[in-house]
Design a protein around this motif. Structure first.
Motif, PDB file in Angstrom:
ATOM      1  N   SER A 199     -32.341 124.099   8.102  1.00 47.48           N
ATOM      2  CA  SER A 199     -33.312 123.132   8.633  1.00 47.48           C
ATOM      3  C   SER A 199     -33.997 122.416   7.672  1.00 47.48           C
ATOM      4  O   SER A 199     -34.174 121.136   7.542  1.00 47.48           O
ATOM      5  N   ASN A 200     -34.344 122.680   6.526  1.00 49.75           N
ATOM      6  CA  ASN A 200     -35.077 122.371   5.631  1.00 49.75           C
ATOM      7  C   ASN A 200     -34.239 121.255   4.759  1.00 49.75           C
ATOM      8  O   ASN A 200     -34.797 120.063   4.264  1.00 49.75           O
ATOM      9  N   GLY A 201     -33.002 121.508   4.816  1.00 51.60           N
ATOM     10  CA  GLY A 201     -32.065 120.582   4.072  1.00 51.60           C
ATOM     11  C   GLY A 201     -31.920 119.525   4.916  1.00 51.60           C
ATOM     12  O   GLY A 201     -31.954 118.326   4.389  1.00 51.60           O
ATOM     13  N   ARG A 202     -31.749 119.594   6.287  1.00 45.85           N
ATOM     14  CA  ARG A 202     -31.671 118.378   6.984  1.00 45.85           C
ATOM     15  C   ARG A 202     -33.270 117.527   6.888  1.00 45.85           C
ATOM     16  O   ARG A 202     -33.110 116.288   7.336  1.00 45.85           O
ATOM     17  N   SER A 203     -34.110 118.319   7.096  1.00 48.60           N
ATOM     18  CA  SER A 203     -35.434 117.403   6.907  1.00 48.60           C
ATOM     19  C   SER A 203     -35.631 116.680   5.733  1.00 48.60           C
ATOM     20  O   SER A 203     -36.026 115.455   5.784  1.00 48.60           O
ATOM     21  N   LEU A 204     -35.060 117.371   4.400  1.00 52.17           N
ATOM     22  CA  LEU A 204     -35.098 116.640   3.266  1.00 52.17           C
ATOM     23  C   LEU A 204     -34.155 115.313   3.386  1.00 52.17           C
ATOM     24  O   LEU A 204     -34.600 114.369   3.011  1.00 52.17           O
ATOM     25  N   ASP A 228     -26.621 126.942  -6.516  1.00 53.22           N
ATOM     26  CA  ASP A 228     -26.909 127.830  -5.569  1.00 53.22           C
ATOM     27  C   ASP A 228     -28.542 128.176  -5.424  1.00 53.22           C
ATOM     28  O   ASP A 228     -29.090 128.347  -4.479  1.00 53.22           O
ATOM     29  N   ASP A 229     -29.219 128.007  -6.583  1.00 58.51           N
ATOM     30  CA  ASP A 229     -30.546 128.216  -6.783  1.00 58.51           C
ATOM     31  C   ASP A 229     -31.018 127.184  -6.036  1.00 58.51           C
ATOM     32  O   ASP A 229     -32.056 127.491  -5.145  1.00 58.51           O
ATOM     33  N   VAL A 230     -30.947 126.047  -6.221  1.00 57.30           N
ATOM     34  CA  VAL A 230     -31.190 124.981  -5.388  1.00 57.30           C
ATOM     35  C   VAL A 230     -31.307 125.045  -3.951  1.00 57.30           C
ATOM     36  O   VAL A 230     -32.115 124.820  -3.121  1.00 57.30           O
ATOM     37  N   TYR A 231     -30.283 125.300  -3.428  1.00 55.50           N
ATOM     38  CA  TYR A 231     -29.743 125.572  -2.047  1.00 55.50           C
ATOM     39  C   TYR A 231     -30.579 126.529  -1.644  1.00 55.50           C
ATOM     40  O   TYR A 231     -31.387 126.391  -0.327  1.00 55.50           O
ATOM     41  N   GLN A 232     -30.890 127.755  -2.255  1.00 56.74           N
ATOM     42  CA  GLN A 232     -31.739 128.774  -1.796  1.00 56.74           C
ATOM     43  C   GLN A 232     -33.234 128.196  -1.778  1.00 56.74           C
ATOM     44  O   GLN A 232     -34.071 128.553  -1.014  1.00 56.74           O
ATOM     45  N   ALA A 233     -33.367 127.544  -2.912  1.00 52.70           N
ATOM     46  CA  ALA A 233     -35.028 127.076  -2.950  1.00 52.70           C
ATOM     47  C   ALA A 233     -35.580 126.043  -1.740  1.00 52.70           C
ATOM     48  O   ALA A 233     -36.409 126.343  -1.123  1.00 52.70           O
ATOM     49  N   VAL A 234     -34.310 125.455  -1.519  1.00 53.28           N
ATOM     50  CA  VAL A 234     -34.798 124.559  -0.103  1.00 53.28           C
ATOM     51  C   VAL A 234     -34.780 125.175   1.100  1.00 53.28           C
ATOM     52  O   VAL A 234     -35.599 125.015   1.830  1.00 53.28           O
ATOM     53  N   ALA A 235     -33.799 126.112   1.248  1.00 54.71           N
ATOM     54  CA  ALA A 235     -33.850 126.846   2.529  1.00 54.71           C
ATOM     55  C   ALA A 235     -34.994 127.757   2.765  1.00 54.71           C
ATOM     56  O   ALA A 235     -35.618 127.875   3.684  1.00 54.71           O
ATOM     57  N   ASP A 236     -35.621 128.156   1.647  1.00 53.76           N
ATOM     58  CA  ASP A 236     -36.686 129.135   1.636  1.00 53.76           C
ATOM     59  C   ASP A 236     -38.118 128.474   1.638  1.00 53.76           C
ATOM     60  O   ASP A 236     -39.027 129.200   1.820  1.00 53.76           O
ATOM     61  N   HIS A 237     -38.153 127.051   1.376  1.00 56.21           N
ATOM     62  CA  HIS A 237     -39.434 126.521   1.255  1.00 56.21           C
ATOM     63  C   HIS A 237     -40.146 126.551   2.570  1.00 56.21           C
ATOM     64  O   HIS A 237     -39.492 126.602   3.465  1.00 56.21           O
ATOM     65  N   SER A 238     -41.309 126.657   2.526  1.00 55.24           N
ATOM     66  CA  SER A 238     -42.245 126.523   3.592  1.00 55.24           C
ATOM     67  C   SER A 238     -42.296 125.659   4.448  1.00 55.24           C
ATOM     68  O   SER A 238     -42.430 125.239   5.722  1.00 55.24           O
ATOM     69  N   GLY A 239     -41.724 124.278   3.719  1.00 53.83           N
ATOM     70  CA  GLY A 239     -41.677 122.995   4.425  1.00 53.83           C
ATOM     71  C   GLY A 239     -43.091 122.209   4.309  1.00 53.83           C
ATOM     72  O   GLY A 239     -43.266 121.155   4.879  1.00 53.83           O
ATOM     73  N   GLU A 240     -44.024 123.083   3.882  1.00 50.78           N
ATOM     74  CA  GLU A 240     -45.494 122.499   3.897  1.00 50.78           C
ATOM     75  C   GLU A 240     -45.613 121.793   2.387  1.00 50.78           C
ATOM     76  O   GLU A 240     -45.432 122.591   1.582  1.00 50.78           O
ATOM     77  N   VAL A 241     -46.418 120.832   2.296  1.00 50.57           N
ATOM     78  CA  VAL A 241     -46.848 120.172   1.121  1.00 50.57           C
ATOM     79  C   VAL A 241     -48.282 119.827   1.363  1.00 50.57           C
ATOM     80  O   VAL A 241     -48.644 119.366   2.355  1.00 50.57           O
ATOM     81  N   SER A 242     -49.129 120.007   0.076  1.00 50.39           N
ATOM     82  CA  SER A 242     -50.359 119.808   0.254  1.00 50.39           C
ATOM     83  C   SER A 242     -50.679 118.482   0.236  1.00 50.39           C
ATOM     84  O   SER A 242     -50.449 117.613  -0.346  1.00 50.39           O
ATOM     85  N   ALA A 243     -51.295 118.152   1.482  1.00 52.05           N
ATOM     86  CA  ALA A 243     -51.646 116.765   1.585  1.00 52.05           C
ATOM     87  C   ALA A 243     -52.608 116.205   0.777  1.00 52.05           C
ATOM     88  O   ALA A 243     -52.720 115.108   0.255  1.00 52.05           O
ATOM     89  N   GLU A 244     -53.899 117.106   0.240  1.00 50.96           N
ATOM     90  CA  GLU A 244     -54.590 116.776  -0.610  1.00 50.96           C
ATOM     91  C   GLU A 244     -53.998 116.541  -2.007  1.00 50.96           C
ATOM     92  O   GLU A 244     -54.433 115.362  -2.720  1.00 50.96           O
ATOM     93  N   ALA A 245     -52.936 117.359  -2.507  1.00 56.91           N
ATOM     94  CA  ALA A 245     -52.239 116.756  -3.532  1.00 56.91           C
ATOM     95  C   ALA A 245     -51.793 115.511  -3.617  1.00 56.91           C
ATOM     96  O   ALA A 245     -51.581 114.719  -4.581  1.00 56.91           O
ATOM     97  N   VAL A 246     -51.085 115.212  -2.668  1.00 55.59           N
ATOM     98  CA  VAL A 246     -50.357 113.912  -2.382  1.00 55.59           C
ATOM     99  C   VAL A 246     -51.341 112.936  -2.572  1.00 55.59           C
ATOM    100  O   VAL A 246     -51.060 111.828  -3.107  1.00 55.59           O
ATOM    101  N   ARG A 247     -52.613 112.921  -1.912  1.00 53.46           N
ATOM    102  CA  ARG A 247     -53.593 112.065  -1.714  1.00 53.46           C
ATOM    103  C   ARG A 247     -54.190 111.778  -3.424  1.00 53.46           C
ATOM    104  O   ARG A 247     -54.494 110.608  -3.663  1.00 53.46           O
ATOM    105  N   SER A 248     -54.436 112.730  -3.935  1.00 51.94           N
ATOM    106  CA  SER A 248     -54.826 112.823  -5.243  1.00 51.94           C
ATOM    107  C   SER A 248     -53.996 111.963  -6.193  1.00 51.94           C
ATOM    108  O   SER A 248     -54.449 111.199  -7.001  1.00 51.94           O
ATOM    109  N   ARG A 249     -52.643 112.153  -6.224  1.00 56.54           N
ATOM    110  CA  ARG A 249     -51.485 111.330  -6.964  1.00 56.54           C
ATOM    111  C   ARG A 249     -51.645 109.900  -6.356  1.00 56.54           C
ATOM    112  O   ARG A 249     -51.367 108.847  -7.487  1.00 56.54           O
ATOM    113  N   MET A 250     -51.762 109.644  -5.014  1.00 59.73           N
ATOM    114  CA  MET A 250     -51.678 108.436  -4.777  1.00 59.73           C
ATOM    115  C   MET A 250     -53.107 107.487  -5.182  1.00 59.73           C
ATOM    116  O   MET A 250     -52.861 106.443  -5.723  1.00 59.73           O
TER     117      MET A 250
END
Length: 414
Positions: A128-133, A261-283
Motif C-alpha cells: 500500500s505504501n509503495g503504491r502511494s509513493l 530489501d531494506d528499502v522495500y521493508q522500510a517503505v512497507a513499514d512506514h506509518s505513511g505520516e509526514v510532519s506537515a510542520e516539518a514540510v512547512r518549515s522547509r518550504m
C-alpha cells in the motif's frame, strides 16, 4: 469601377515546425526550434462583387467574387538545446552521437537500467505504501520532466551532469538494486559534489541533489514567490519524501546501510505520516532564502547551499527567458487564390462561408542552409497549415458578409 480593398484577417497562432535544428552561425546558438509566424494576413476580392443572392429552400446563397489571400511571414528560431540527458528514460548522460542538432533517433544509453527500474516499480507496487509513493510521483512527474528540459531549466547542466557524480551514483545504485545483495548507500564510497566537486558520501550527495531539485523546481514557476500551484506542490512532495527517508536514520550526517530489501521493508513499514510542520518549515526557507528568521533546524552550510542554488536557478531561468526572444531567420511573402467561395445564410440569419481548398504558397527563394531544408520539409508535410489559414479567412469573410460588407456583396439595388 475599382476593385474593393483588402480585409485584414486575424493571424493564426504561431505554428511549431521542428526542434533541435542546426542554426546558422550569426544566430549565436547552435540548436534552435523553428516556428512559422504570420505577420500579416489579408483577403481581397479580385474584382467587384456582382453575384445576386439565390434562395435554396430555407437558405440564401450568394457566390463570392474570386479572392486573393496574401500574407507576410517569418520563420522564427528560438534557442532549443539538444538534450544531453535521457530525461525520457534513465536520466543518464546521452552519447555524443545522440546530442547533435537534428540527430536520428536517440538510443537508450543504458537499457538495462530502464528494465531494472521497471522491475523495482513492480515490486514497490506490491504494498500500500509503495503504491502511494508511486502515485505521488505520478502526480508530479510532468513538473519533474520540465526540470530536466534544458530549454526550461539549467538544473541538468548546473547539478545533474556537473562533475559526473550523478552518473557514478546511478551506476552503483543500479548494481546494488539489481543484485539485491549490495548496500545502496555504501558509506565507504564517495562521489563528487555537483556544486563544489568535493568527494562526499552517498547520503551527502543525495541531500545536495534533493535540495537542488526543490530549489530549481520552484524556480520553474513564473511567480516570484508562489505559495500554491503545481510547482509548489511538487516541491512539497520532494520534502515530504526527504523527511520520510530521515525516519530510516539516514541524513547528511549519518548513514544507516540499506540494501534493496531494506528499502522495500522500510517503505512497507512506514506509518505513511509526514510532519506537515516539518514540510512547512522547509518550504518557508525555500520561499524566503535570504531572510534570517526561517532557518531554525538548518545549519549554516545548508542555508548557504540553498541560497547559492537559489541564485543559480534564478539566474539560469532569466538567461533562458532572455535567450528565448525569437530570431527571424527568414521573412517574406505568400499568396493564394480562392475561386468558388460562397456565403450561406440560414433561416435564423446565421451565416457561414464555404471555401474550396486552397493553399498559400510562401516565397522561400531566399532560404538557405540546414534550417531552410528542415523548414521546407516540415511545411510540405504540414497539411494543417492550409486548414489554419483557411479557417481564419473563412471566419473573417463570414463576419464581413454578416455585416453586409460591400467588398464582398453586390448592391442589391444596382
Amino acid at each position: 469601377m475599382t476593385a474593393p480593398g483588402p480585409l485584414s484577417v486575424p493571424t493564426p497562432p504561431d505554428l511549431p515546425l521542428a526542434r533541435t535544428v542546426e542554426m546558422p552561425e550569426h544566430v549565436g546558438y547552435p540548436s534552435g526550434a523553428l516556428s512559422l509566424r504570420f505577420a500579416e494576413l489579408t483577403v481581397e476580392a479580385e474584382e467587384p462583387p456582382s453575384a445576386v443572392p439565390v434562395s435554396d429552400g430555407d437558405r440564401t446563397i450568394v457566390a463570392l467574387p474570386p479572392l486573393v489571400v496574401r500574407a507576410r511571414y517569418a520563420i522564427d528560431a528560438r534557442p532549443d538545446p539538444v538534450a544531453t540527458v535521457d530525461a525520457g528514460g534513465d536520466l543518464s548522460v546521452l552519447p555524443d552521437q545522440a546530442t547533435a542538432p537534428r540527430s536520428a533517433d536517440e538510443p537508450d544509453a543504458h537499457p538495462e537500467w530502464l528494465e531494472n527500474a521497471r522491475n523495482q516499480h513492480m515490486e514497490l507496487a506490491q504494498t500500500s505504501n509503495g503504491r502511494s509513493l508511486l502515485s505521488t510521483y505520478d502526480q508530479h512527474k510532468d513538473v519533474y520532466a520540465e526540470l530536466f528540459d534544458q530549454s526550461q531549466s539549467t538544473f541538468t547542466d548546473d547539478i545533474w551532469t556537473a562533475n559526473g557524480g550523478t552518473a557514478q551514483m546511478a551506476a552503483d545504485t543500479h548494481e546494488a538494486v539489481g543484485t539485491g545483495e549490495g548496500v545502496i548507500n555504501d558509506s565507504a564510497k564517495t562521489y563528487p559534489d555537483p556544486y563544489s566537486g568535493d568527494l562526499n558520501s552517498y547520503n551527502v550527495n543525495a541531500f545536495v541533489r534533493q535540495n537542488a531539485v526543490a530549489v530549481y523546481t520552484l524556480a520553474l514557476d513564473p511567480e516570484d514567490n508562489p505559495t500554491q500551484g503545481k510547482y509548489y506542490d511538487a516541491v512539497q512532495a520532494v520534502y515530504g519524501f526527504a523527511i520520510a527517508v530521515n525516519d530510516t536514520r539516514n541524513d547528511k550526517t549519518s548513514t544507516t546501510p540499506m540494501t534493496r530489501d531494506d528499502v522495500y521493508q522500510a517503505v512497507a513499514d512506514h506509518s505513511g505520516e509526514v510532519s506537515a510542520e516539518a514540510v512547512r518549515s522547509r518550504m518557508a526557507a525555500l520561499l524566503n532564502p535570504f531572510s534570517d528568521d526561517v532557518w531554525e533546524g538548518w545549519d549554516d552550510d545548508e542555508r548557504d547551499l540553498i541560497r547559492e542554488f537559489h541564485r543559480r536557478a534564478r539566474a539560469g531561468r532569466e538567461a533562458l527567458r532572455a535567450a528565448a526572444v525569437p530570431t527571424a531567420l527568414f521573412e517574406g511573402a505568400g499568396s493564394g487564390r480562392v475561386a468558388g467561395a460562397s456565403a450561406v445564410t440560414d433561416a435564423s440569419g446565421a451565416v457561414r462561408v464555404e471555401l474550396p481548398h486552397f493553399e498559400v504558397v510562401l516565397d522561400d527563394t531566399a532560404w538557405t542552409g540546414a534550417a531552410a531544408g528542415v523548414a521546407r520539409d516540415r511545411l510540405n508535410a504540414a497539411g494543417f497549415l492550409a486548414d489554419l489559414v483557411r479557417d481564419a479567412v473563412a471566419e473573417r469573410l463570414r463576419a464581413a458578409v454578416a455585416e453586409g460588407d460591400p467588398t464582398l456583396l453586390a448592391d442589391p439595388g444596382r
